[in-house]
Design a protein around this motif. Structure first.
Motif, PDB file in Angstrom:
ATOM      1  N   SER A 257       0.859  -1.183   0.000  1.00 36.64           N
ATOM      2  CA  SER A 257       0.000   0.000   0.000  1.00 36.64           C
ATOM      3  C   SER A 257       0.893   1.230   0.000  1.00 36.64           C
ATOM      4  CB  SER A 257      -0.914   0.001   1.224  1.00 36.64           C
ATOM      5  OG  SER A 257      -1.609   1.232   1.317  1.00 36.64           O
TER       6      SER A 257
ATOM      7  N   TYR B 289      -3.162   3.704   5.828  1.00 35.23           N
ATOM      8  CA  TYR B 289      -3.845   2.467   5.469  1.00 35.23           C
ATOM      9  C   TYR B 289      -2.834   1.555   4.779  1.00 35.23           C
ATOM     10  CZ  TYR B 289      -7.777   5.664   6.069  1.00 35.23           C
ATOM     11  OH  TYR B 289      -8.670   6.586   6.561  1.00 35.23           O
TER      12      TYR B 289
ATOM     13  N   LEU C  49      -4.933  -2.964   6.248  1.00 41.12           N
ATOM     14  CA  LEU C  49      -5.983  -3.409   5.332  1.00 41.12           C
ATOM     15  C   LEU C  49      -6.307  -4.881   5.537  1.00 41.12           C
ATOM     16  CD1 LEU C  49      -4.731  -1.581   2.133  1.00 41.12           C
ATOM     17  CD2 LEU C  49      -6.833  -1.076   3.372  1.00 41.12           C
TER      18      LEU C  49
ATOM     19  N   ALA D  74      -8.309  -5.073   8.696  1.00 41.15           N
ATOM     20  CA  ALA D  74      -9.660  -4.573   8.479  1.00 41.15           C
ATOM     21  C   ALA D  74     -10.479  -5.544   7.651  1.00 41.15           C
ATOM     22  CB  ALA D  74      -9.593  -3.219   7.777  1.00 41.15           C
ATOM     23  N   GLN D  75      -9.853  -6.156   6.642  1.00 38.85           N
ATOM     24  CA  GLN D  75     -10.565  -7.135   5.830  1.00 38.85           C
ATOM     25  C   GLN D  75     -10.942  -8.358   6.648  1.00 38.85           C
ATOM     26  OE1 GLN D  75      -9.905  -7.969   1.312  1.00 38.85           O
ATOM     27  NE2 GLN D  75      -8.487  -9.279   2.404  1.00 38.85           N
TER      28      GLN D  75
ATOM     29  N   GLN E 179     -11.489  -1.134  12.634  1.00 41.47           N
ATOM     30  CA  GLN E 179     -10.849  -1.136  11.318  1.00 41.47           C
ATOM     31  C   GLN E 179     -11.760  -1.877  10.336  1.00 41.47           C
ATOM     32  OE1 GLN E 179      -7.108  -3.052  12.149  1.00 41.47           O
ATOM     33  NE2 GLN E 179      -6.082  -1.133  12.595  1.00 41.47           N
ATOM     34  N   THR E 180     -12.266  -1.150   9.362  1.00 41.65           N
ATOM     35  CA  THR E 180     -13.195  -1.769   8.397  1.00 41.65           C
ATOM     36  C   THR E 180     -12.831  -1.344   6.980  1.00 41.65           C
ATOM     37  OG1 THR E 180     -14.729   0.094   8.635  1.00 41.65           O
ATOM     38  CG2 THR E 180     -15.130  -1.828  10.030  1.00 41.65           C
ATOM     39  N   VAL E 181     -13.054  -2.256   6.060  1.00 39.29           N
ATOM     40  CA  VAL E 181     -12.899  -2.013   4.618  1.00 39.29           C
ATOM     41  C   VAL E 181     -14.168  -2.508   3.939  1.00 39.29           C
ATOM     42  CG1 VAL E 181     -11.618  -2.547   2.521  1.00 39.29           C
ATOM     43  CG2 VAL E 181     -10.400  -2.228   4.661  1.00 39.29           C
TER      44      VAL E 181
ATOM     45  N   ARG F 174     -16.470  -2.347   0.237  1.00 41.03           N
ATOM     46  CA  ARG F 174     -16.473  -2.032  -1.179  1.00 41.03           C
ATOM     47  C   ARG F 174     -17.871  -2.284  -1.743  1.00 41.03           C
ATOM     48  NH1 ARG F 174     -11.292  -5.168  -3.565  1.00 41.03           N
ATOM     49  NH2 ARG F 174     -11.656  -6.459  -1.733  1.00 41.03           N
TER      50      ARG F 174
ATOM     51  N   TRP G  14     -14.990   2.628  -2.312  1.00 37.76           N
ATOM     52  CA  TRP G  14     -14.295   2.037  -1.166  1.00 37.76           C
ATOM     53  C   TRP G  14     -14.547   2.920   0.051  1.00 37.76           C
ATOM     54  CZ3 TRP G  14      -9.876  -1.708  -1.505  1.00 37.76           C
ATOM     55  CH2 TRP G  14      -9.815  -2.317  -2.763  1.00 37.76           C
TER      56      TRP G  14
ATOM     57  N   LEU H 218     -12.783   3.199   3.732  1.00 36.50           N
ATOM     58  CA  LEU H 218     -11.774   2.814   4.717  1.00 36.50           C
ATOM     59  C   LEU H 218     -12.097   3.559   6.003  1.00 36.50           C
ATOM     60  CD1 LEU H 218      -8.589   2.999   2.461  1.00 36.50           C
ATOM     61  CD2 LEU H 218     -10.169   1.101   2.765  1.00 36.50           C
TER      62      LEU H 218
END
Length: 709
Positions: free
Chosen positions: A210, A215, A220, A223-224, A237-239, A241, A255, A257
């Motif tokens: 990244s 981030y 990431l 968060a994923q 922590q969230t991702v 889409r 997206w 973040l």
């Protein structure tokens, strides 16, 4: 009066409040619409920019990685490498120094030689990041594919490592594997906008690189992982889409973040199995859309206020301005019409003198712009004919003022230089300012006269050419008819000569023989010869009967005839000829009657059956098919055989008389010609075409008898 004033104030107040409500609704509505339109448009523009930036970045990444692809192959055929693989004597320290030297020269993170079991045979740098599972994964892929592979690894807290490998062959078998370890952190050093983010994922969709320090790849991945855990898990922590569609059906990827929104675009690299994502923040887009919407709303508000103020001002002077504007517009239009018209206008007083002229009239008569001389109207026309209606009327306007009316009279006008030109002249009474005037119109028809003369000459020339062509066509038609007659007579005489010469020769021979036999007294042979003579005479009679049939005239009256009965009778008559032929008949039981004549219909069907039998004389499995198809006003009959068929040239002349493909003595070629004539005589149609069985299909269309008519 006080109540009226109060009522007026109340009405004015209500109107004001209603205007305020309408203005507020329009401003809010325009803000929402313009904000959404600007947001959609900016989203499309940013989406296209992100695509272009991502493609540029991918190109840079591929160029950056391409310089490393060949590195593992530098050692696959090296003598020291092959010595280690074969277990021969070598200097480990020298090979180690060579690996270190290659590592520094290529700016890599380590060079390693692995065995097929994943053990390290030699390495320039070994640490805990090149774990045994990674080595085994590389070995497994190389052994499975039989060629070099790549693998990317991301350890939490460390930068991503990219492993390039190449097999070392001993004969046809893989004996070892060369692995080059590369730090991929340099991929985020590509020039991008400070607010944009570049993300790279491996084939397992885990982030390994990244460009954002906030981030990063570890954040990431965490968060994923949080997005797939239970609701009780930490969600700080969230991702997220999601895909949205714009007004032009453009799909954009949004997206999120944590609480920050980005516009993203992702491309998968097929060769590396990486997913590359380019993210750009949504906040500038939304800010620009809001700013544009506020600007539109403010401009609309200003326009509405200006309109209201202007409307209030116009209401005070509307009546006076309207009258003045109408007068000025009327005068302006009238002057424009008079000045721009292509017709000459003359204003004449009661004495016949010119009072005013429009510019077109001055140009027609060749008069100067400023003319101070008194000119009488009759001076502008040709005086060669003193008894002309126009000249007489203009000279005596004071005497005939009540009858001064002319409409489109052709006359000859005179220019100031003495030349004349044809013109259409009209005159009418024109009261103006309480005085009597006359308005005259003049149209120059010189071009029309020339065109009429030219058209008259062209028509005369065209008439002469048409007469010449007509005579030529009549002569050609007469010659063609004469030629056709001569050709038909030639074919007929040739056919009759060929058909009758043979029987006549036989008759001559038999009669000569009978004379000799009679002298000898051999009466039995004479009788036998007489029978042959009778057969030859019958044959000649049959030939001449065809000519008589061909000359039959069209019947005077047609009557209803049963096609089914005629077809059954024809098949019975030709039963002997059809004994070896597969005859099939498909006919509805409710087939209507047709208009015709019984004898002609039998002759039509008989000729078609006879023609089909002759065509199928040499066919192995002859088949004759009759199909009857009734329609609303007609009955269609198709007769199909699988005989010898015919060429295209023969089909074109098949219904002409004296045209036959049979040998001399087998017919005159009148059968199908008689058939076609008979079909036309009963108001029917006939055509022929090849079929799929290499034979011919005759299609006959008859007029059906409608009940009640």
């Amino acid at each position: 009066m006080h109540q009226d004033h109060h009522r007026h104030q109340e009405t004015s107040t209500k109107t004001t409040w209603a205007r305020l409500v309408v203005v507020s609704v329009l401003v809010i509505f325009s803000y929402g619409i313009s904000r959404e339109a600007a947001y959609q448009w900016l989203s499309v523009q940013h989406h296209n920019e992100v695509q272009n930036k991502l493609l540029d970045y991918i190109g840079e990444v591929r160029r950056a990685l391409r310089r490393f692809y060949h590195l593992p192959y530098l050692l696959t055929n090296h003598p020291d490498t092959l010595a280690i693989v074969k277990g021969e004597q070598h200097d480990p320290a020298a090979f180690q120094a060579k690996l270190t030297q290659l590592d520094k020269a290529a700016n890599t993170e380590g060079w390693t030689l692995l065995s097929t079991s994943g053990d390290v045979l030699a390495s320039s740098l070994i640490d805990e990041r090149f774990s045994r599972p990674d080595r085994l994964a590389i070995v497994e892929q190389v052994l499975h594919q039989g060629e070099g592979v790549s693998l990317v690894n991301k350890t939490k807290g460390y930068g991503p490592l990219y492993y390039l490998s190449a097999p070392v062959f001993e004969g046809l078998n893989i004996a070892a594997i060369v692995v080059v370890q590369i730090d991929l952190s340099f991929l985020t050093e590509q020039p991008i906008t400070s607010q944009d983010i570049i993300l790279l994922q491996n084939r397992q969709q885990r982030f390994f690189l990244s460009s954002s320090s906030e981030y990063n790849a570890d954040w990431l991945n965490a968060a994923q992982l949080n997005a797939t855990q239970t609701p009780e898990h930490d969600k700080t922590q969230t991702v997220n889409r999601e895909t949205r569609y714009l007004y032009d059906s453009t799909a954009i990827s949004q997206w999120r973040l944590n609480a920050t929104s980005f516009l993203g675009h992702t491309v998968e690299l097929d060769d590396l199995k990486w997913s590359v994502s380019y993210l750009t923040p949504y906040k500038p887009i939304k800010g620009a859309a809001s700013l544009f919407a506020w600007g539109v709303a403010a401009a609309l508000l200003v326009v509405i206020l200006l309109l209201i103020i202007g409307q209030q001002r116009r209401q005070k002077h509307r009546h006076q301005q309207r009258i003045q504007s109408l007068l000025q517009e009327s005068q302006r239009r009238l002057k424009q019409m008079i000045d721009k018209t292509q017709v000459g206008l003359l204003l004449i007083d009661q004495q016949g003198a010119l009072f005013d002229l429009n510019p077109m009239a001055k140009r027609l008569f060749g008069l100067p712009e400023n003319n101070h001389h008194r000119i009488f109207a009759w001076e502008l026309f040709d005086t060669g004919n003193p008894h002309a209606t126009t000249l007489t009327l203009l000279k005596n306007l004071d005497k005939h003022n009540e009858l001064a009316e002319l409409n489109a009279i052709e006359t000859m006008a005179r220019r100031s230089d003495g030349s004349v030109f044809p013109a259409l002249f009209s005159l009418t009474r024109f009261p103006w300012h309480d005085e009597q005037y006359y308005l005259a119109t003049l149209i120059d028809i010189s071009k029309r006269k020339k065109a009429e003369q030219s058209l008259q000459q062209m028509n005369q020339a065209l008439t002469e050419r048409v007469e010449e062509r007509t005579q030529a066509l009549q002569q050609a038609q007469a010659q063609l008819i004469e030629t056709s007659k001569m050709a038909a007579l030639g074919r007929m005489s040739s056919a009759i000569t060929h058909e009758l010469n043979q029987p006549l020769t036989g008759l001559r021979t038999l009669l000569t023989t009978n004379t000799l036999l009679a002298e000898r007294g051999e009466t039995e042979k004479v009788k036998a010869n007489n029978q042959l003579v009778q057969k030859l005479i019958d044959r000649m009679t049959n030939m001449t009967s065809q000519l008589k049939t061909f000359a039959y005239s069209k019947p005077q009256h047609l009557h209803p005839v049963s096609l089914a009965d005629a077809l059954n009778e024809t098949l019975r008559v030709y039963q002997a000829q059809l004994a070896d032929i597969d005859v099939r008949v498909r006919m509805p039981h409710d087939t209507p009657l047709i208009e015709g004549e019984g004898q002609r219909l039998l002759q039509i069907l008989g000729n078609l059956v006879s023609n089909a039998c002759d065509a199928m004389a040499n066919t192995a499995a002859p088949t004759l098919v009759f199909v009857v198809t009734p329609t609303e006003r007609t009955v269609e009959l198709t007769v199909s055989d699988n005989g010898c068929g015919a060429s295209t040239d023969v089909l074109e002349t098949m219904f002409e008389p004296f045209v036959t493909s049979k040998k001399i003595g087998d017919g005159l070629g009148l059968g199908l010609a008689i058939t076609a004539n008979n079909v036309r005589d009963i108001n029917g149609q006939i055509s022929v075409a090849p079929n799929a069985q290499n034979g011919l299909t005759f299609t006959l269309t008859f007029q059906s008898v409608i009940p009640g008519h």
